[in-house]
Design a protein around this motif. Structure first.
Motif, PDB file in Angstrom:
ATOM      1  N   PHE A 103      -2.153  -8.222   3.083  1.00  0.00           N
ATOM      2  CA  PHE A 103      -1.573  -8.451   2.104  1.00  0.00           C
ATOM      3  C   PHE A 103      -0.647  -7.110   1.920  1.00  0.00           C
ATOM      4  O   PHE A 103      -1.364  -6.438   1.220  1.00  0.00           O
ATOM      5  N   LYS A 104       0.462  -6.794   2.423  1.00  0.00           N
ATOM      6  CA  LYS A 104       1.109  -5.344   2.261  1.00  0.00           C
ATOM      7  C   LYS A 104       1.528  -5.043   0.870  1.00  0.00           C
ATOM      8  O   LYS A 104       1.511  -3.957   0.543  1.00  0.00           O
ATOM      9  N   PHE A 105       1.718  -6.284  -0.110  1.00  0.00           N
ATOM     10  CA  PHE A 105       2.050  -5.813  -1.325  1.00  0.00           C
ATOM     11  C   PHE A 105       0.904  -5.219  -2.112  1.00  0.00           C
ATOM     12  O   PHE A 105       1.052  -4.340  -3.026  1.00  0.00           O
ATOM     13  N   LEU A 106      -0.365  -5.930  -1.945  1.00  0.00           N
ATOM     14  CA  LEU A 106      -1.313  -4.960  -2.338  1.00  0.00           C
ATOM     15  C   LEU A 106      -1.519  -3.614  -1.870  1.00  0.00           C
ATOM     16  O   LEU A 106      -1.984  -2.798  -2.541  1.00  0.00           O
ATOM     17  N   MET A 107      -1.558  -3.467  -0.690  1.00  0.00           N
ATOM     18  CA  MET A 107      -1.628  -1.982  -0.167  1.00  0.00           C
ATOM     19  C   MET A 107      -0.705  -1.252  -0.742  1.00  0.00           C
ATOM     20  O   MET A 107      -1.019  -0.045  -1.144  1.00  0.00           O
ATOM     21  N   LEU A 108       0.550  -1.839  -0.922  1.00  0.00           N
ATOM     22  CA  LEU A 108       1.690  -0.799  -1.704  1.00  0.00           C
ATOM     23  C   LEU A 108       1.160  -0.464  -3.052  1.00  0.00           C
ATOM     24  O   LEU A 108       1.495   0.790  -3.534  1.00  0.00           O
ATOM     25  N   ALA A 109       0.820  -1.476  -3.595  1.00  0.00           N
ATOM     26  CA  ALA A 109       0.219  -1.200  -5.060  1.00  0.00           C
ATOM     27  C   ALA A 109      -0.797  -0.171  -4.938  1.00  0.00           C
ATOM     28  O   ALA A 109      -0.862   0.659  -6.067  1.00  0.00           O
ATOM     29  N   GLY A 110      -1.690  -0.285  -4.102  1.00  0.00           N
ATOM     30  CA  GLY A 110      -2.484   0.885  -4.016  1.00  0.00           C
ATOM     31  C   GLY A 110      -2.220   2.308  -3.792  1.00  0.00           C
ATOM     32  O   GLY A 110      -2.703   2.902  -4.330  1.00  0.00           O
ATOM     33  N   ILE A 111      -0.789   2.169  -3.011  1.00  0.00           N
ATOM     34  CA  ILE A 111      -0.452   3.467  -2.582  1.00  0.00           C
ATOM     35  C   ILE A 111       0.394   4.183  -3.787  1.00  0.00           C
ATOM     36  O   ILE A 111       0.191   5.329  -4.239  1.00  0.00           O
ATOM     37  N   VAL A 112       0.823   3.206  -4.561  1.00  0.00           N
ATOM     38  CA  VAL A 112       1.511   3.735  -5.815  1.00  0.00           C
ATOM     39  C   VAL A 112       0.488   4.206  -6.784  1.00  0.00           C
ATOM     40  O   VAL A 112       0.870   5.470  -7.176  1.00  0.00           O
ATOM     41  N   LEU A 113      -0.468   3.609  -6.867  1.00  0.00           N
ATOM     42  CA  LEU A 113      -1.607   3.893  -7.976  1.00  0.00           C
ATOM     43  C   LEU A 113      -2.254   5.329  -7.564  1.00  0.00           C
ATOM     44  O   LEU A 113      -2.274   6.318  -8.094  1.00  0.00           O
ATOM     45  N   PHE A 114      -2.341   5.567  -6.040  1.00  0.00           N
ATOM     46  CA  PHE A 114      -2.904   6.744  -5.675  1.00  0.00           C
ATOM     47  C   PHE A 114      -1.843   7.778  -5.875  1.00  0.00           C
ATOM     48  O   PHE A 114      -2.428   8.996  -5.975  1.00  0.00           O
ATOM     49  N   GLY A 115      -0.691   7.432  -5.779  1.00  0.00           N
ATOM     50  CA  GLY A 115       0.214   8.154  -5.882  1.00  0.00           C
ATOM     51  C   GLY A 115       0.377   9.075  -7.280  1.00  0.00           C
ATOM     52  O   GLY A 115       0.609  10.026  -7.361  1.00  0.00           O
ATOM     53  N   GLN A 162      -6.174  17.608  -0.372  1.00  0.00           N
ATOM     54  CA  GLN A 162      -6.940  16.406   0.057  1.00  0.00           C
ATOM     55  C   GLN A 162      -6.146  15.172  -0.379  1.00  0.00           C
ATOM     56  O   GLN A 162      -6.026  14.229   0.110  1.00  0.00           O
ATOM     57  N   ALA A 163      -5.780  15.337  -1.867  1.00  0.00           N
ATOM     58  CA  ALA A 163      -5.034  14.102  -2.419  1.00  0.00           C
ATOM     59  C   ALA A 163      -3.962  13.814  -1.495  1.00  0.00           C
ATOM     60  O   ALA A 163      -3.378  12.625  -1.418  1.00  0.00           O
ATOM     61  N   VAL A 164      -3.056  14.949  -1.304  1.00  0.00           N
ATOM     62  CA  VAL A 164      -1.735  14.611  -0.732  1.00  0.00           C
ATOM     63  C   VAL A 164      -2.026  14.155   0.838  1.00  0.00           C
ATOM     64  O   VAL A 164      -1.282  13.248   1.369  1.00  0.00           O
ATOM     65  N   LEU A 165      -3.020  14.760   1.414  1.00  0.00           N
ATOM     66  CA  LEU A 165      -3.227  14.125   2.751  1.00  0.00           C
ATOM     67  C   LEU A 165      -3.895  12.961   2.756  1.00  0.00           C
ATOM     68  O   LEU A 165      -3.450  12.000   3.823  1.00  0.00           O
ATOM     69  N   THR A 166      -4.622  12.499   1.838  1.00  0.00           N
ATOM     70  CA  THR A 166      -5.214  11.105   1.751  1.00  0.00           C
ATOM     71  C   THR A 166      -4.127  10.165   1.453  1.00  0.00           C
ATOM     72  O   THR A 166      -3.824   9.004   2.032  1.00  0.00           O
ATOM     73  N   LEU A 167      -2.911  10.541   0.403  1.00  0.00           N
ATOM     74  CA  LEU A 167      -1.743   9.674   0.377  1.00  0.00           C
ATOM     75  C   LEU A 167      -1.127   9.643   1.523  1.00  0.00           C
ATOM     76  O   LEU A 167      -0.553   8.220   2.022  1.00  0.00           O
ATOM     77  N   LEU A 168      -0.987  10.609   2.586  1.00  0.00           N
ATOM     78  CA  LEU A 168      -0.153  10.437   3.853  1.00  0.00           C
ATOM     79  C   LEU A 168      -0.948   9.567   4.569  1.00  0.00           C
ATOM     80  O   LEU A 168      -0.355   8.563   5.408  1.00  0.00           O
ATOM     81  N   LEU A 223      -9.805  13.296  10.227  1.00  0.00           N
ATOM     82  CA  LEU A 223      -9.156  14.392  11.257  1.00  0.00           C
ATOM     83  C   LEU A 223      -7.948  14.751  10.123  1.00  0.00           C
ATOM     84  O   LEU A 223      -7.451  16.020  10.330  1.00  0.00           O
ATOM     85  N   ILE A 224      -7.290  13.890   9.629  1.00  0.00           N
ATOM     86  CA  ILE A 224      -6.306  14.419   8.757  1.00  0.00           C
ATOM     87  C   ILE A 224      -6.490  15.171   7.601  1.00  0.00           C
ATOM     88  O   ILE A 224      -5.576  16.038   7.313  1.00  0.00           O
TER      89      ILE A 224
END
Length: 226
Positions: free
Chosen positions: A142-154, A209-215, A10-11
């Protein structure tokens, strides 16, 4: 994970719609431009453009595939698909000129291209590793792993954003040089312009698509409790 989450689709729906429109437009304009004759083949046009820019050291190779055309800045080689390499058509010279535009960017140390080349290793790693870290972070909370994934996808998103001006500029150079070198008559340029505009829209769709996926990733992260 987003592969099974309806909210993800949807996003990113606007990006998927834009990508579909861009692909259909590109397919149509490419087919039309490939039917219209040009005085040179794609390979000959690329060679003429490169030589006119003093880039005699950049070689041109034919490679297999459909629309697999690209410029390799490391090897200083412009690689063209068989249809583009051999065809004497507006589509072929348009694509060849676009790739030659990347070679000219490289020779002139065009800043966005330099940044894009520097970002390639990080973006390549990030596109593969980010979702693994996000998945592990979600499974084990583990939110720190999620944050690391977000940074990498950033990093992937940054690469996509940097790539836009690189592609737009290469197309602008292509349109200009095709006319300046009398490879394509001015009256025939609309077919080339439409094809290059359609190709540019595919990059816009991929970036969106990359920006919306990051969102989406950020939303998932924010919804998790410690």
């Amino acid at each position: 994970m987003y592969f099974f989450d309806p909210m993800y689709f949807l996003i990113i729906a606007p990006a998927l719609l834009l990508a579909f429109i861009a692909q259909m437009w590109l397919k149509s304009t490419y087919a039309s431009a490939m039917k219209k004759p040009a005085p040179l083949s794609g390979a000959a046009a690329a060679r003429h453009i490169l030589d006119s820019a003093g880039l005699y050291d950049v070689s041109i190779e034919q490679i297999p595939g459909h629309l697999s055309d690209h410029y390799d800045p490391g090897a200083k080689v412009l690689r063209l698909s068989p249809d583009v390499y051999q065809s004497r058509s507006l589509g072929a010279v348009g694509i060849a000129a676009h790739e030659a535009g990347h070679a000219i960017q490289d020779a002139k140390h065009y800043a966005p291209l330099v940044l894009r080349n520097l970002a390639v290793p990080t973006a390549s790693f990030g596109s593969g590793a980010s979702w693994i870290l996000l998945l592990l972070g979600m499974v084990f909370n583990f939110k720190f792993l999620m944050l690391a994934g977000i940074v990498l996808f950033g990093c992937v998103v940054v690469f996509q954003l940097i790539n836009l001006p690189v592609e737009f500029d290469a197309s602008a150079r292509a349109k200009r040089v095709l006319v300046d070198l009398n490879i394509v008559p001015q009256d025939d340029m609309p077919a080339v312009r439409n094809m290059l505009y359609a190709a540019a829209l595919t990059y816009v769709a991929a970036t969106l698509q990359a920006v919306l996926t990051l969102l989406y990733y950020v939303m998932i992260y924010a919804s998790r409790r410690d």
